[in-house]
Write a protein that holds these residues in place. Structure first.
Motif: not given
Lengths: 113, 118
Positions: A35, A37, A39, A91, A101, A103-105, B35, B41-42
């Motif tokens: 995915f 996303y 933000q 992301f 999920l 996630f990347g940074q 989360y 850091m996501g």
């Protein structure tokens, strides 16, 4: 454990131009979802595009498309005709099975008028 | 069409205080998760649930408790808040339903809760 890496903390692009955000991931699985996303400053997590790993065809949603390279474990997002409203954190995320999920940074995208 | 609702949206706590972040979804989703988002850091998974009465730990569970007594609700409890728990918290839900065209794998997120621990 699966990991997702976004190597570009920040990117900028001129309005109406095209920009590509990079994402790589690490997994030993063959069936999973990927995915992107978005933000915006409102903090809301908005799904931009999804890709099922078993599909060879790259997903496309209007101005957003992906380049999914399964063997290379790469999943980049291309935004065409960039608009001011595209400015946000983006992301990349990996999902295997029920709901976890990873996630990347994140990459902060700035659109220059 | 509420989707995933989180409350409160903002909260300031003192070290050692306790509080509960509420999360409710009206989509009859089996899966719910929490989360936390920290700069650079996501988002990292704290706890998750695959159905009422079933919970499990995610990547960063220490200092947090959860329970799932109903399908709709999945509260996150901080028993003794610490400054390291200053973060933005997101609740998310998804369905386990599968079948052609039914399960997109997508998680639906709440609007987030910003927590500051002094």
């Amino acid at each position: 454990a699966q990991t997702v890496t976004q190597s570009q903390p920040e990117m900028s692009v001129q309005e109406a131009e095209t920009v590509t955000l990079s994402c790589t991931y690490d997994t030993s699985e063959s069936d999973y979802y990927l995915f992107w996303y978005k933000q915006p400053p409102s903090r809301q997590m908005i799904l931009v595009i999804r890709q099922e790993a078993y599909k060879q065809q790259n997903a496309t949603e209007n101005r957003f498309s992906v380049n999914f390279q399964k063997a290379a474990k790469s999943f980049s997002l291309k935004i065409s005709d960039s608009q001011l409203g595209d400015a946000a954190m983006y992301f990349c995320a990996y999902k295997r099975g029920a709901q976890k999920l990873v996630f990347g940074q994140g990459t902060r995208l700035t659109i220059n008028p | 069409n509420a989707g995933v609702t989180q409350t409160p949206k903002f909260q300031v706590l003192k070290t050692g205080q306790s509080m509960t972040l509420q999360c409710a979804q009206d989509m009859n989703h089996e899966y719910m998760s929490w989360y936390r988002q920290d700069p650079g850091m996501g988002l990292r998974l704290i706890h998750y649930s695959v159905g009422a009465g079933i919970t499990d730990q995610g990547e960063v569970p220490n200092g947090y408790n959860v329970s799932r007594s109903t399908t709709e609700d999945f509260p996150l409890r901080l028993l003794s808040a610490a400054p390291s728990q200053t973060s933005v918290y997101f609740c998310a839900s998804s369905t386990r339903l599968s079948g052609f065209g039914m399960n997109t794998g997508e998680l639906f997120f709440g609007e987030g809760s910003r927590l500051t621990v002094l």
